[in-house]
Design an enzyme around this catalytic site. Structure first.
Site, PDB file in Angstrom:
ATOM      1  N   ASP A 107      -4.602  10.352   1.443  1.00 25.46           N
ATOM      2  CA  ASP A 107      -4.795  10.890   0.095  1.00 25.46           C
ATOM      3  C   ASP A 107      -6.168  10.490  -0.431  1.00 25.46           C
ATOM      4  OD1 ASP A 107      -2.185  11.778   0.200  1.00 25.46           O
ATOM      5  OD2 ASP A 107      -1.390  10.041  -0.878  1.00 25.46           O
TER       6      ASP A 107
HETATM    7  N1  URA Z   1       1.347   7.952   2.568  1.00 27.19           N
HETATM    8  C1  URA Z   1       0.890   8.266   1.334  1.00 27.19           C
HETATM    9  O1  URA Z   1       1.658   8.326   0.374  1.00 27.19           O
HETATM   10  N2  URA Z   1      -0.419   8.508   1.197  1.00 27.19           N
HETATM   11  C2  URA Z   1      -1.312   8.412   2.197  1.00 27.19           C
HETATM   12  O2  URA Z   1      -2.526   8.618   2.002  1.00 27.19           O
HETATM   13  C3  URA Z   1      -0.833   8.089   3.474  1.00 27.19           C
HETATM   14  C4  URA Z   1       0.510   7.864   3.636  1.00 27.19           C
END
Ligand code: URA
Length: 234
Positions: A107
């Protein structure tokens, strides 16, 4: 061994990521040398052991697949283009960087290990649920962690909107607000949704390992993977 030849304009267009029309103009302007000789014809047959320079900068031929790790800071998107935010390619100073793709996104607000490659078969090994590739995250949460979560995460968590519970995940509690979580899937926002499902909230997330590949470089840096690292997924 006889090296294959390639048209000079095709080589330049490919490596510089611009059209052959533009390359034609640059060639005619005398900006390209091959083995220190100005070449103006796009049809010139280039052998890949010759040294090509554009405006005095050497353009090294890219041969074979490429594999890199990046320590992504928060605030960068795991994509090749984005209308709003800078992408992970900002850090990658390589020819044809736009031909690379991310094997397992993070993310925007997650930091840590990102693998980039132009080898689709290899990245499939990392992202396909079929291969159960383990990813290890450091998680900081808003509410204190309780030991009963270890068993809950191991049993699998029902995530809102998903048909199946999550596969067994390993939770190691570091202190009241920090834990290490190992998951073998890559569902959308999986770690954040797992903690949300148990009434907690992830305030910081960092990926430190994918399969056997451990993050070992500073934030914002990248490096090629070693042969062993690449082969660890084959
Ligand atoms: N899980 C999440 O919630 N975000 C990420 O970036 C990776 C795994």
């Amino acid at each position: 061994m006889r090296l294959e030849k390639i048209r000079l304009d095709k080589f330049l267009a490919h490596h510089l990521g611009v059209s052959r029309t533009i390359i034609g103009k640059e060639l005619r302007a005398g900006k390209v040398t091959v083995d220190d000789e100005i070449i103006k014809s796009g049809a010139y047959q280039l052998s890949l052991d010759q040294i090509v320079k554009y405006e005095d900068n050497e353009i090294k031929p890219v041969i074979g697949y490429r594999y890199f790790m990046l320590n992504k800071p928060q605030g960068y998107v795991c994509a090749n283009q984005d209308p709003e935010y800078p992408t992970v390619l900002y850090f990658i100073d390589e020819p044809m960087a736009d031909k690379l793709h991310v094997a397992g996104r993070l993310d925007l607000d997650t930091s840590g290990l990102v693998l980039l490659t132009d080898d689709g078969t290899w990245s499939h090994r990392i992202t396909s649920p079929k291969y159960h590739c383990e990813k290890i995250y450091l998680v900081a949460v808003a509410q204190p962690l309780t030991t009963n979560l270890i068993e809950m995460f191991n049993q699998g968590i029902e995530l809102r909107g998903d048909k199946e519970p999550t596969k067994p995940a390993k939770l190691v509690i570091i202190d009241d607000y920090h834990a290490e979580l190992t998951i073998s899937e890559g569902r959308y926002h999986q770690v954040k949704r797992m903690f949300a499902a148990v009434g907690n909230h992830v305030v910081a997330l960092h990926r430190k390992q994918i399969g056997h590949i451990q993050l070992d470089i500073a934030e914002g840096e990248y490096r090629p993977l070693t042969q062993d690292e690449v082969e660890s997924f084959l």
